[in-house]
Design an enzyme around this catalytic site. Structure first.
Site, mmCIF file in Angstrom:
data_model
loop_
_atom_site.group_PDB
_atom_site.id
_atom_site.type_symbol
_atom_site.label_atom_id
_atom_site.label_comp_id
_atom_site.label_asym_id
_atom_site.label_seq_id
_atom_site.Cartn_x
_atom_site.Cartn_y
_atom_site.Cartn_z
ATOM 1 C CB SER A 1 -12.284 46.279 -22.290
ATOM 2 O OG SER A 1 -12.089 46.855 -23.572
ATOM 3 C CE1 TYR B 1 -16.250 43.422 -24.447
ATOM 4 C CE2 TYR B 1 -15.351 45.593 -24.966
ATOM 5 C CZ TYR B 1 -15.161 44.264 -24.609
ATOM 6 O OH TYR B 1 -13.889 43.792 -24.397
#
Length: 245
Positions: free
Chosen positions: A137, A150
């Site tokens: 990401s 995350y």
């Protein structure tokens, strides 16, 4: 010569872990379009039932919980041939990740789950001199305050990718990652209702728009092709230029 470098071989089989979700389904569909056999997974039957992937003669859907060691090992043993593995299973728990148990849960899926899958498929990939593509990401590089687990997990995916690329190169296994930016998915559907927020993100990109799942799929497929045979340990940003500014 050039065209064959961008082709997948006969019988090419890819496992897209988390392939029933939005980005995973786009990746699965891309491989199907290229002529591959695809096994796409969902965490449970509900995830499989909800997938946007249509039925296809070269597509198999399977349930897989990447936090279950035995299930991951047994899943990998079921493949007689595996050419590529894409780790696309992931979760986030906005605002809840400051709780230690939730923090560990997110890491177990996003980071440790990716490692479980890579390890389980190692022998099969070595036989085919295959590829792994992990989905990282842009939040591995640009943190968000409401998603500590995350962001940490995706930063870990980047370094896991680089470490495995070095560790398994002698076996012929290439390990790369794709780091999506702001992609329109069901995970961020609620946040996109804030028009000011939506437009602010779009304006930050070079293309002045959010990405679509299909914008990630092509980069993943390329990293599994002969054309990328000298590429390993690399992270490709699919963020529309968000991080370039």
């Amino acid at each position: 010569m050039l065209s064959s470098s961008f082709a997948l071989g006969d019988g090419f089989h890819v496992a897209v872990i988390g392939g029933c979700g939005d980005i995973g389904a786009a990746i699965s569909a891309q491989f199907l379009e290229l002529g591959a056999r695809v096994t796409a997974t969902g965490v449970n039957e509900a995830a499989i039932s909800a997938t946007s992937l249509p039925a296809h003669e070269r597509l198999r859907l399977a349930v897989l919980d990447v936090t279950d060691d035995a299930a991951v090992r047994d899943f990998a043993k079921g493949f007689t041939r595996i050419d590529a593995v894409v780790n696309c299973a992931g979760i986030l728990k906005r605002d809840l990740e400051f709780d230690v148990a939730v923090f560990q849960q997110v890491l177990d899926v996003n980071l440790t789950g990716s490692f479980r899958v890579c390890s389980a498929f190692r022998d099969g990939l070595a036989k085919q001199r295959g590829s792994i593509v992990n989905i990282a990401s842009m939040n591995a590089f640009a943190a968000l305050p409401r998603l500590p687990a995350y962001c940490a997990s995706k930063g870990g995916v980047v370094m896991l990718t680089k470490a495995l690329a070095l560790a398994w190169a002698e076996e012929g296994i290439r390990v790369n990652a794709v780091a999506p930016g702001y992609i329109e998915t069901t995970l961020n559907a609620e946040g996109r209702k804030d028009k000011a927020h939506y437009q602010r993100i779009a304006e930050r990109t070079a293309f002045k728009r959010w990405g679509q799942p299909e914008d990630v799929a092509g980069a993943v497929a390329f990293l599994c092709m002969p054309a990328s045979a000298y590429i390993t340990g690399t992270v490709v940003n699919a963020d529309g230029g968000f991080l370039a500014g």
